[in-house]
Design an enzyme around this catalytic site. Structure first.
Site, PDB file in Angstrom:
ATOM      1  N   HIS A 179       0.772  -1.129  -0.054  1.00  0.00           N
ATOM      2  CA  HIS A 179      -0.070  -0.007   0.083  1.00  0.00           C
ATOM      3  C   HIS A 179       0.751   1.193   0.245  1.00  0.00           C
ATOM      4  CE1 HIS A 179       0.475  -0.568   3.985  1.00  0.00           C
ATOM      5  NE2 HIS A 179       0.635   0.561   4.935  1.00  0.00           N
TER       6      HIS A 179
ATOM      7  N   HIS B  72       1.279   3.858   2.218  1.00  0.00           N
ATOM      8  CA  HIS B  72       2.155   4.714   3.076  1.00  0.00           C
ATOM      9  C   HIS B  72       3.423   4.711   3.510  1.00  0.00           C
ATOM     10  CE1 HIS B  72      -2.365   4.056   5.740  1.00  0.00           C
ATOM     11  NE2 HIS B  72      -1.419   5.207   5.046  1.00  0.00           N
TER      12      HIS B  72
ATOM     13  N   ASP C  56       5.743   4.780   5.315  1.00  0.00           N
ATOM     14  CA  ASP C  56       7.044   3.903   5.563  1.00  0.00           C
ATOM     15  C   ASP C  56       6.711   2.421   5.524  1.00  0.00           C
ATOM     16  OD1 ASP C  56       4.254   3.816   6.755  1.00  0.00           O
ATOM     17  OD2 ASP C  56       4.700   2.410   8.471  1.00  0.00           O
ATOM     18  N   HIS C  57       5.517   2.662   3.568  1.00  0.00           N
ATOM     19  CA  HIS C  57       6.004   1.001   2.609  1.00  0.00           C
ATOM     20  C   HIS C  57       7.038   1.404   1.766  1.00  0.00           C
ATOM     21  CE1 HIS C  57       3.412  -1.501   5.895  1.00  0.00           C
ATOM     22  NE2 HIS C  57       3.676   0.154   5.798  1.00  0.00           N
TER      23      HIS C  57
ATOM     24  N   HIS D 171      -7.390  -0.817   5.822  1.00  0.00           N
ATOM     25  CA  HIS D 171      -6.631  -0.380   6.276  1.00  0.00           C
ATOM     26  C   HIS D 171      -6.446   1.378   4.857  1.00  0.00           C
ATOM     27  CE1 HIS D 171      -2.670   1.436   8.418  1.00  0.00           C
ATOM     28  NE2 HIS D 171      -1.885   1.352   7.215  1.00  0.00           N
TER      29      HIS D 171
ATOM     30  N   ASP E  32      -0.182  -3.856   5.967  1.00  0.00           N
ATOM     31  CA  ASP E  32      -0.614  -3.466   7.439  1.00  0.00           C
ATOM     32  C   ASP E  32      -2.686  -3.704   7.694  1.00  0.00           C
ATOM     33  OD1 ASP E  32       1.973  -2.553   7.769  1.00  0.00           O
ATOM     34  OD2 ASP E  32       1.011  -0.060   8.391  1.00  0.00           O
TER      35      ASP E  32
ATOM     36  N   HIS F 143       4.864  -4.452  10.860  1.00  0.00           N
ATOM     37  CA  HIS F 143       5.539  -4.312  11.979  1.00  0.00           C
ATOM     38  C   HIS F 143       5.262  -5.086  13.467  1.00  0.00           C
ATOM     39  CE1 HIS F 143       4.896   0.211  10.941  1.00  0.00           C
ATOM     40  NE2 HIS F 143       3.749  -0.532   9.719  1.00  0.00           N
TER      41      HIS F 143
END
Length: 252
Positions: free
Chosen positions: A54, A56, A58-59, A113, A132, A170
């Site tokens: 996805h 975001h 942090d990905h 999400h 996530d 995570h």
């Protein structure tokens, strides 16, 4: 296919898929590039693919720096996320198959999400990279999707074979299980898992991967049909159970 787990940032995991026979590698959700580049150099492997679940940061934060070093690497992500994935070259939809050398993954569309979230399931090796959507002992927040969408996504994952390894993005497990005990505290499997995870985290060991079987027995977000969770949510409607438990977790 070797799976190398790289801890980055505060609690993210980046996964490097390494094929030693061809000296090539793929990476799943590179939050940052530096540890990936270091590992690729150590392995003397070329990066041929980036698999994003996805959009975001942090990905996908490592996409562009990795492409600067490996410009011919393909970047896979959901077609729904078009324009939100740096360097995306391949748009994916539910049911498609993707290749990393001899290894084939099925694309699962798992919104909730985010609206375009996907997961990569390698049936031959029994490995699931779920970003996530599903966590060890938990699930992602509903940032862009609805409880109904997340329920459908988690139900897809719940139906995978029990030995399937769950490589989530995570290290949230201990806190997830602390919450789970507040809504499913009489569950002996959950109690035992919490003790085991607590021991692992005391020495800094990862709690990922888990398995689908373990999640089915202990993760409250896969147990909407169990009386304890229905009682905690005050409903027997699956989407309402999930929505209520997720709201409780948001404020935990």
């Amino acid at each position: 296919m070797r799976i190398l787990q790289l801890p980055v940032l505060r609690d993210n995991y980046v996964y490097l898929l390494h094929d030693p026979d061809t000296a090539t590698a793929a990476v799943v959700d590179p939050a940052v590039a530096e540890p990936v580049l270091e590992k690729l150099a150590e392995l003397q492997a070329d990066l041929v693919a980036i698999f994003n679940t996805h959009h975001h940061h942090d990905h996908v934060g490592g996409n562009q720096p990795l492409l600067a070093r490996y410009p011919y690497a393909a970047v896979y992500a959901s077609g729904v996320d078009r324009g939100r994935i740096p360097g995306q070259t391949v748009e994916l939809a539910a049911g498609q198959m993707v290749q990393f050398n001899r290894h084939t993954a099925q694309v699962l569309f798992v919104p909730g999400h985010t609206r375009g979230h996907i997961a990569y399931y390698f049936p031959e090796s029994g490995d699931l990279f779920c970003g996530d959507t599903l966590f060890a002992g938990g699930c992602g927040r509903l940032f862009e999707g609805t409880p109904q969408q997340m329920l459908g996504s988690l139900d897809q994952l719940r139906q995978l074979p029990e030995p399937t390894r769950v490589w989530c993005a995570h290290e949230y497990t201990l806190n997830n299980l602390k919450f789970a005990l507040t809504v499913d505290g009489d569950n002996p499997d959950l109690q035992a898992r919490y003790r085991a995870v607590e021991t692992l985290r005391q020495v800094g060991s990862p709690t990922v991967p888990s398995t689908i079987g373990e999640e089915r027995r202990t993760n409250p977000f896969l147990r909407w049909d169990q009386p304890a969770l229905q009682a905690a949510a005050g409903s027997q409607e699956p989407d309402r159970v999930l929505a209520r438990i997720r709201s409780m977790k948001d404020h935990f």
